[in-house]
Design an enzyme around this catalytic site. Structure first.
Site, PDB file in Angstrom:
ATOM      1  N   ASP A 176       0.834  -1.201   0.000  1.00 17.25           N
ATOM      2  CA  ASP A 176       0.000   0.000   0.000  1.00 17.25           C
ATOM      3  C   ASP A 176       0.870   1.252   0.000  1.00 17.25           C
ATOM      4  O   ASP A 176       1.955   1.279   0.590  1.00 17.25           O
ATOM      5  CB  ASP A 176      -0.886  -0.018   1.251  1.00 17.25           C
ATOM      6  CG  ASP A 176      -2.022   0.987   1.198  1.00 17.25           C
ATOM      7  OD1 ASP A 176      -2.336   1.472   0.099  1.00 17.25           O
ATOM      8  OD2 ASP A 176      -2.602   1.277   2.259  1.00 17.25           O
ATOM      9  N   ASP A 225      -8.468   3.304  -3.459  1.00 17.84           N
ATOM     10  CA  ASP A 225      -9.402   3.561  -2.356  1.00 17.84           C
ATOM     11  C   ASP A 225     -10.696   4.151  -2.916  1.00 17.84           C
ATOM     12  O   ASP A 225     -10.955   5.362  -2.852  1.00 17.84           O
ATOM     13  CB  ASP A 225      -8.775   4.515  -1.344  1.00 17.84           C
ATOM     14  CG  ASP A 225      -7.538   3.913  -0.701  1.00 17.84           C
ATOM     15  OD1 ASP A 225      -7.344   2.688  -0.793  1.00 17.84           O
ATOM     16  OD2 ASP A 225      -6.748   4.673  -0.111  1.00 17.84           O
ATOM     17  N   ASP A 230       2.697   4.630  -4.271  1.00 20.12           N
ATOM     18  CA  ASP A 230       2.350   5.176  -5.583  1.00 20.12           C
ATOM     19  C   ASP A 230       2.348   6.702  -5.601  1.00 20.12           C
ATOM     20  O   ASP A 230       1.774   7.312  -6.511  1.00 20.12           O
ATOM     21  CB  ASP A 230       0.977   4.662  -6.029  1.00 20.12           C
ATOM     22  CG  ASP A 230      -0.103   4.862  -4.970  1.00 20.12           C
ATOM     23  OD1 ASP A 230       0.217   5.292  -3.848  1.00 20.12           O
ATOM     24  OD2 ASP A 230      -1.278   4.563  -5.262  1.00 20.12           O
TER      25      ASP A 230
END
Length: 755
Positions: A358, A410, A361
């Site tokens: 997670d 998300d 990025d």
């Protein structure tokens, strides 16, 4: 062949039967760095090609591709096997500036380059036009320096920092000045992606349990985890993987808290007792990983001393621990070597067997997420023969080499968000991100019961089937009411019945580069109706699905491409090449628009609570014969190790064709050294009752009913009826080559589809 230019030269070579490599080599060459090209790639052995020259042209001529250099016009033409021009490269002097200019037919639809992040509009669908920057992006984005067309060609640029401009009949590429390397591939979409897999790298197999269902949750402890798992088992809702968020880690604690169990929330994690308890329940654990570590810790001080930090990311306060953290730079080999450390090895050995990566990025680099998962892949493979599994929040072509899955970021809950996931998935697949997933139910917010049910039905027909929500959100089916629970349970159970079919496409993706899910353009590249269709997709070669994504919908119109299609649930037949009106259950949500393509061969197995719960000794194989010969390559292996890389697999092809009142089923000899528990195939051959069945020139014994056949000790056949009408059941031994012929009663004409 070589073409001299004013400021360099152009080198053109056929590196596979359908692939041309073109290199502009500048006068002052600089090395071309690429994450895209597989470091182990090499040109195919001596493709059949010849170079011919006359006063006006220089040609590279091969059976599948023709490259022609026009000396007078100083243009390069690419033609297909039939000498039809597909691409023309002009203004070659601009290559010295990092520019590539190509022209093509203005009507050619263009795909690839990039998908969508979690929040941007998907109104453009799958088609690409205008200026497009090739980037891994953030929040679910997938990218590649790849553009392709169903007109029969693809362009893969190896240089970094590449942008494309697609206007009318022009395809322009801008890259940094210097050497410019690119590949041109000809063929259908599946041919193009097979070639892209050869160039950028093949994806290793996920473990077989990853074909099943994953529940992810943020805010959980050991007691709740075991309670949830036991509820799944008690209700016989299949599940194989539970993914843990921050909770599993000693996040923020000194002495490698980012890499080890939280002993307060999971007291039996560090000892391996929790793993043993979950192993008994057939459940795997996977856990979140972050690219950052805490600065004022043993591990943080090590990172400082060894220069492992990402220079462009300063120290900041973590939103969860509220302590100073900083990102590791995974482009650095020393960082990659260190990150899969002894503490993380212990967490792996005691149960964290997959990686949810997670928040890597936001660096602006295409490489950060790719190299983060590369770190975990290389570390795990060196430590264990257990297959690697991961999901990550962006994708750059080449990442698939490291057992790399993508999830769409998300996302919000709700029907509009769910509907947008269709384009996100299919556009990601269009750049090679074949292992895609989403937070089923949505990450932000709480879905309605109907939204949850429909989201599970959608998710059952995606490559990676998982649910997740924000802090303290629950995504278990029983928390959304009885109707949603039943609809979700039925969808999950259908997924598990299809595991043999799904896992066979896992192997297909590994070998041929095309995964389980693909846009309709892959199978019907010339059909203008599917050029930008995100409402439906193929799930393997034989199933078309069009999930319900509108609240309260009572009917939807679905385009079915050419062919004959059968409703999986009702048996109703439809003629393709048109839109069909499909009535929707808007009250209980217990339906999925799912269609079987005529010619289908679909193996199914008994539904289990988890993959491998019981030995699979017999497969039911749904067969829908057509006049054209169709086939299905069944695949199996141990499902957990890399022994398949050394030949330990089971492969057997099943083919079927209807010819003048006879159905022929051919089962090939097996390949591979693995021997599964499989003893029999029960072939369910739809569309006609047999008068006799012959195998290898011998009449098979007949039985009065399916029940009598199943209670026999061996092979035979019987007739009956099911959802799809008249059916002939043929039970044959697996792992044996067979030629089976069914003489149908009265020629058994094709069933007539609905108009």
């Amino acid at each position: 062949m070589e073409i001299p230019l004013e400021k360099g030269r152009l080198s053109i070579a056929l590196v596979a039967n359908d692939t041309v490599k073109v290199q502009f080599l500048a006068d002052a060459p600089a090395p071309t760095e690429s994450l895209v090209l597989d470091p182990t790639w090499h040109a195919a052995t001596a493709p059949s090609a010849r170079v011919q020259e006359n006063s006006s042209t220089l040609e590279l001529d091969a059976p599948q591709v023709h490259v022609i250099w026009d000396k007078k016009r100083r243009e390069l033409s690419i033609e297909d096997a039939d000498h039809q021009p597909l691409l023309r490269q002009y203004d070659l002097a601009s290559l010295a500036r990092g520019e590539l200019h190509l022209s093509h037919a203005a009507s050619d639809p263009m795909y690839g380059i990039g998908g969508y992040n979690a929040t941007e509009t998907v109104s453009a669908g799958l088609l690409r036009h205008g200026r497009q920057l090739a980037t891994a992006g953030a929040q679910g984005h997938a990218g590649a320096p790849l553009v392709w067309s169903t007109a029969g060609y693809g362009l893969l640029v190896i240089n970094p920092t590449t942008s494309f401009t697609l206007v009318g009949s022009h395809l322009d590429v801008q890259a940094p000045a210097g050497n410019l390397d690119y590949f041109i591939v000809l063929g259908r979409p599946d041919d193009i992606f097979a070639a892209i897999a050869q160039l950028s790298g093949h994806s290793p197999l996920f473990p077989k349990w990853a074909m099943g269902f994953t529940n992810s949750q943020w805010s959980i402890d050991q007691k709740e985890l075991l309670s949830i798992v036991d509820t799944y088992r008690r209700k016989h809702i299949p599940i194989d993987n539970f993914t843990l968020d921050f909770d599993w880690k000693a996040w923020g604690e000194d002495d490698y808290g980012e890499f080890r169990w939280n002993p307060a929330k999971f007291p039996d994690g560090p000892s391996g007792k929790l793993k043993s308890l979950l192993d008994q329940r057939g459940m795997h654990l996977t856990g979140i990983m972050k690219p950052r570590i805490h600065v004022d810790t043993v591990e943080g001080r090590y990172a400082t001393a060894h220069d492992l930090w990402f220079a462009g990311k300063p120290v900041s306060d973590d939103y969860f621990s509220h302590k100073p953290v900083r990102d590791i730079d995974f482009d650095k080999p020393a960082a990659r070597t260190w990150f899969f450390n002894k503490t993380l090895e212990h967490s792996f050995d005691t149960g964290i067997v997959g990686w949810w990566n997670d928040e890597a990025d936001d660096t602006g680099r295409d490489s950060q997420f790719l190299n983060m998962q590369r770190t975990l892949y290389d570390g795990q493979r060196e430590h264990s023969d257990q297959r690697v599994w991961s999901v990550n929040r962006n994708f750059w072509l080449g990442a698939q080499r490291y057992a790399y899955g993508l999830w769409s970021g998300d996302i919000a809950t709700g029907f509009a968000s769910m509907a947008g996931q269709r384009a996100r998935m299919l556009s990601a697949i269009d750049v090679g991100a074949m292992q895609w997933s989403m937070d089923g139910g949505g990450f932000h917010g709480h879905p309605s019961n109907e939204n949850y049910a429909r989201w599970i039905e959608f998710g059952a027909f995606t490559p990676i089937f998982r649910v997740h929500g924000d802090f303290r959100e629950k995504r278990q089916p029983w928390t959304y009411g009885s109707d949603a629970e039943k609809a979700a349970t039925d969808a999950i159970r259908l997924r598990y019945a299809l595991i043999p079919y799904i896992y066979s496409y896992e192997y297909t993706r590994h070998v041929d580069g095309v995964g389980l899910v693909r846009p309709l353009t892959f199978d019907w590249p010339q059909d203008p109706q599917v050029r930008n269709d995100t409402d439906a997709w193929m799930f393997g070669d034989s199933l078309l699905v069009s999930p319900v994504v509108v609240q309260g919908q009572t009917a939807k119109d679905i385009y079915l491409p050419a062919g004959t299609w059968t409703d999986w649930f009702s048996g109703k037949l439809y003629q393709g090449g048109q839109r069909v009106h499909y009535v929707i259950d808007s009250s209980h949500w217990h339906d999925i628009p799912l269609f079987v393509r005529q010619g289908a061969i679909i193996p199914t197995q008994p539904i289990m609570d988890y993959v491998g719960q019981h030995p699979v000794t017999e497969l039911d194989v749904e067969i829908f014969p057509e006049d054209r010969r169709t086939h299905f390559d069944y695949y199996d292996d141990d499902g957990s190790t890399y022994a398949y890389e050394h030949g330990a697999s089971f492969r057997q092809s099943l083919a079927v064709q209807r010819q003048s009142g006879t159905v022929h089923v051919d089962i090939s000899a097996t390949a591979g050294s693995y021997r599964p528990d499989l003893a029999f195939y029960l072939l369910k051959i739809h569309g006609g009752a047999a008068a006799s069945v012959v195998t290898d020139s011998r009449a098979m014994p007949s039985f009065v009913s399916l029940d009598a056949l199943l209670h026999s000790a061996g092979e035979g056949w019987s007739r009956g009826h099911d959802t799809y009408g008249t059916v002939t059941y043929v039970r044959v031994k697996a792992a044996v080559a067979r030629n089976i012929a069914l003489a149908l009663k009265d020629g058994a004409p094709h069933p007539m589809p609905s108009p």
